[in-house]
Design a protein around this motif. Structure first.
Motif, PDB file in Angstrom:
ATOM      1  N   ALA A  49      19.063  60.426  92.084  1.00  0.00           N
ATOM      2  CA  ALA A  49      17.753  60.612  90.948  1.00  0.00           C
ATOM      3  C   ALA A  49      17.565  59.204  90.693  1.00  0.00           C
ATOM      4  O   ALA A  49      16.792  59.413  90.305  1.00  0.00           O
ATOM      5  CB  ALA A  49      18.268  61.003  90.047  1.00  0.00           C
ATOM      6  N   ALA A  50      18.399  58.252  92.160  1.00  0.00           N
ATOM      7  CA  ALA A  50      18.258  57.153  91.464  1.00  0.00           C
ATOM      8  C   ALA A  50      17.031  56.419  92.978  1.00  0.00           C
ATOM      9  O   ALA A  50      16.433  56.022  92.036  1.00  0.00           O
ATOM     10  CB  ALA A  50      19.572  55.813  92.173  1.00  0.00           C
ATOM     11  N   GLY A  51      16.786  56.715  93.828  1.00  0.00           N
ATOM     12  CA  GLY A  51      15.286  56.823  94.147  1.00  0.00           C
ATOM     13  C   GLY A  51      14.905  55.700  94.620  1.00  0.00           C
ATOM     14  O   GLY A  51      16.162  54.741  94.043  1.00  0.00           O
ATOM     15  N   SER A  52      14.138  54.943  95.158  1.00  0.00           N
ATOM     16  CA  SER A  52      13.423  53.583  95.217  1.00  0.00           C
ATOM     17  C   SER A  52      13.058  53.021  94.631  1.00  0.00           C
ATOM     18  O   SER A  52      13.180  51.452  94.210  1.00  0.00           O
ATOM     19  CB  SER A  52      12.600  53.675  96.879  1.00  0.00           C
ATOM     20  N   THR A  53      12.800  53.628  93.071  1.00  0.00           N
ATOM     21  CA  THR A  53      12.167  52.898  91.981  1.00  0.00           C
ATOM     22  C   THR A  53      13.498  52.415  90.779  1.00  0.00           C
ATOM     23  O   THR A  53      13.871  53.495  90.804  1.00  0.00           O
ATOM     24  CB  THR A  53      10.881  53.569  91.008  1.00  0.00           C
ATOM     25  N   ASP A  54      13.281  51.017  90.465  1.00  0.00           N
ATOM     26  CA  ASP A  54      14.114  50.768  89.444  1.00  0.00           C
ATOM     27  C   ASP A  54      13.615  51.311  88.109  1.00  0.00           C
ATOM     28  O   ASP A  54      12.410  50.590  88.088  1.00  0.00           O
ATOM     29  CB  ASP A  54      14.605  49.190  89.640  1.00  0.00           C
ATOM     30  N   ALA A  55      14.488  51.775  87.345  1.00  0.00           N
ATOM     31  CA  ALA A  55      14.011  52.685  85.198  1.00  0.00           C
ATOM     32  C   ALA A  55      13.747  51.416  85.250  1.00  0.00           C
ATOM     33  O   ALA A  55      12.248  51.894  84.344  1.00  0.00           O
ATOM     34  CB  ALA A  55      15.048  53.360  85.183  1.00  0.00           C
ATOM     35  N   LYS A  56      14.229  50.491  85.206  1.00  0.00           N
ATOM     36  CA  LYS A  56      13.998  49.168  84.528  1.00  0.00           C
ATOM     37  C   LYS A  56      11.902  47.935  85.256  1.00  0.00           C
ATOM     38  O   LYS A  56      11.536  47.779  83.727  1.00  0.00           O
ATOM     39  CB  LYS A  56      14.258  47.570  84.909  1.00  0.00           C
ATOM     40  N   SER A  57      12.104  49.058  85.759  1.00  0.00           N
ATOM     41  CA  SER A  57      10.166  48.768  85.899  1.00  0.00           C
ATOM     42  C   SER A  57       9.332  49.834  85.774  1.00  0.00           C
ATOM     43  O   SER A  57       7.985  49.666  86.313  1.00  0.00           O
ATOM     44  CB  SER A  57      10.522  47.908  87.710  1.00  0.00           C
ATOM     45  N   VAL A  58       9.236  50.720  85.564  1.00  0.00           N
ATOM     46  CA  VAL A  58       9.033  51.849  84.612  1.00  0.00           C
ATOM     47  C   VAL A  58       8.069  52.130  83.924  1.00  0.00           C
ATOM     48  O   VAL A  58       8.929  51.158  82.664  1.00  0.00           O
ATOM     49  CB  VAL A  58       9.801  53.225  85.382  1.00  0.00           C
ATOM     50  N   THR A  59       6.737  51.829  83.091  1.00  0.00           N
ATOM     51  CA  THR A  59       6.522  52.882  82.382  1.00  0.00           C
ATOM     52  C   THR A  59       5.520  53.808  82.510  1.00  0.00           C
ATOM     53  O   THR A  59       4.865  54.272  82.899  1.00  0.00           O
ATOM     54  CB  THR A  59       4.979  50.751  82.079  1.00  0.00           C
ATOM     55  N   LEU A  60       6.306  54.697  80.866  1.00  0.00           N
ATOM     56  CA  LEU A  60       5.560  55.731  81.304  1.00  0.00           C
ATOM     57  C   LEU A  60       4.741  55.787  80.048  1.00  0.00           C
ATOM     58  O   LEU A  60       4.965  55.029  78.856  1.00  0.00           O
ATOM     59  CB  LEU A  60       6.514  56.341  80.774  1.00  0.00           C
ATOM     60  N   GLY A  61       3.531  55.909  79.774  1.00  0.00           N
ATOM     61  CA  GLY A  61       2.274  56.270  78.690  1.00  0.00           C
ATOM     62  C   GLY A  61       3.352  58.194  78.492  1.00  0.00           C
ATOM     63  O   GLY A  61       2.849  59.030  79.060  1.00  0.00           O
ATOM     64  N   PHE A  62       2.925  57.901  77.156  1.00  0.00           N
ATOM     65  CA  PHE A  62       3.172  59.652  76.414  1.00  0.00           C
ATOM     66  C   PHE A  62       2.034  59.586  75.593  1.00  0.00           C
ATOM     67  O   PHE A  62       1.316  58.729  74.617  1.00  0.00           O
ATOM     68  CB  PHE A  62       4.049  59.456  75.533  1.00  0.00           C
ATOM     69  N   VAL A  63       1.122  60.640  75.993  1.00  0.00           N
ATOM     70  CA  VAL A  63       0.092  61.145  74.925  1.00  0.00           C
ATOM     71  C   VAL A  63       0.365  62.308  74.384  1.00  0.00           C
ATOM     72  O   VAL A  63       0.355  63.273  74.819  1.00  0.00           O
ATOM     73  CB  VAL A  63      -0.983  61.249  75.750  1.00  0.00           C
ATOM     74  N   ASN A  64       0.648  61.565  72.849  1.00  0.00           N
ATOM     75  CA  ASN A  64       0.704  63.268  71.741  1.00  0.00           C
ATOM     76  C   ASN A  64      -0.194  63.602  71.925  1.00  0.00           C
ATOM     77  O   ASN A  64      -1.580  62.895  71.611  1.00  0.00           O
ATOM     78  CB  ASN A  64       1.642  63.178  70.972  1.00  0.00           C
TER      79      ASN A  64
END
Length: 314
Positions: free
Chosen positions: A27-42
């Motif tokens: 699940a690690a892949g090439s992108t560090d989760a710390k560099s990820v920004t998730l947009g959540f539209v509720n």
């Protein structure tokens, strides 16, 4: 639990839930989760939506990812505007609890044109080719489970039932359609009105319903918050209407225990939100996860209260 669609909604999830994303076993892949920004539209502000957001923010924090949240308040135009705003912020991926499946098509197209992956919660369209993935609830089956309880309770006797739906156009349509479609022939739906996922509105609907149909024996209510409003209306009218509903919140389970509700169908908002973040991060990294994952649902009565999953983070 908490919280509207029809033919185009994805109800064949059970048949394709085994589809997995291609890529690494990790699940690690090439992108560090710390560099990820998730947009959540509720999609709204019901208890389901609030608990969903808590779960998404908590899981993202645990993974080291950032979340930017917006709420569309049941307005398809606001949903599209929120997605456009997220695109302008260049989020790594979008998680969307949609207001309306028709609006969803435009949402997906906008995200795709901006090369921002979109991940859905609760419901999706039949064409999943343009989304990163989804965590879905078989909402028709949720309604069918409540109908099954009524079928067993009625035991072949003629009876009248009412439906207090949510806001037309999204999950509520599936819930109500699943319920009415699974009722036995001896149980007749004599009223079907939207409560707009609002307790006071649902109480008004229930008051009108019981006045027009004083022999009403059962009511299907599309979430527990509305069910409390319906219960108050039926009690005030001196009518013992058996209520079946949806969510599995702490208050809802307590109402089942106390006999205010006959049954509820648990579909944990906490589980949906947590798995949505986990699978979004995995699929972003080309790891192995079900593209379409299904959340467990369970009919809860007095007899199996202990089996209900945790609905919401405290």
């Amino acid at each position: 639990m908490p919280e509207k669609l029809l033919a185009v909604i994805f109800t064949a999830a059970l048949g394709i839930a085994s589809l997995s994303a291609c890529g690494d076993d990790s699940a690690a892949g090439s992108t560090d989760a710390k560099s990820v920004t998730l947009g959540f539209v509720n999609g709204a502000t019901t208890e389901f939506h609030t608990c969903l957001q808590k779960a998404i923010e908590s899981e993202a924090s645990a993974e080291g990812a950032k979340v930017i949240a917006a709420n569309s308040k049941q307005d398809p135009a606001a949903e599209l505007s929120n997605i456009e705003d997220m695109i302008s912020r260049n989020v790594s991926a979008l998680i969307v609890q949609t207001v309306n499946v028709d609006a969803l098509k435009n949402d997906i197209a906008k995200a795709k044109s901006a090369n921002i992956p979109i991940f859905m919660t609760s419901v999706i369209t039949s064409d999943t080719s343009d989304i990163l993935g989804a965590v879905v609830v078989d909402l028709k089956q949720v309604g069918a489970l409540d109908a099954g309880w009524i079928a067993k309770d009625a035991a072949g006797a003629q009876a009248e039932a009412g439906v207090i739906a949510g806001a037309p156009g999204a999950a509520s349509d599936l819930l109500s359609g699943g319920f009415t479609g699974a009722l036995p022939a001896n149980v007749k739906v004599v009223a079907n009105q939207p409560g707009m996922f609002n307790r006071a509105k649902a109480q008004d609907v229930a008051e009108n319903m019981i006045q027009a149909h004083p022999g009403l024996k059962y009511a299907f209510v599309a979430n527990e918050d509305m069910a409390f409003g319906a219960y108050q209306a039926f009690q005030a009218a001196g009518k013992d209407v058996k209520i079946v509903t949806v969510n599995g919140t702490d208050d809802g389970l307590a109402a089942v225990k106390d006999g205010k509700f006959a049954a509820t169908v648990a579909n944990s908002a906490n589980d949906i939100g947590s798995l949505a973040v986990k699978n979004t991060l995995i699929l972003l990294n080309k790891g192995q996860a079900d593209k379409i994952a299904n959340i467990d649902i369970k009919l809860i009565t007095k007899d199996n209260l202990a089996e209900a999953p945790k609905y919401c983070l405290s």
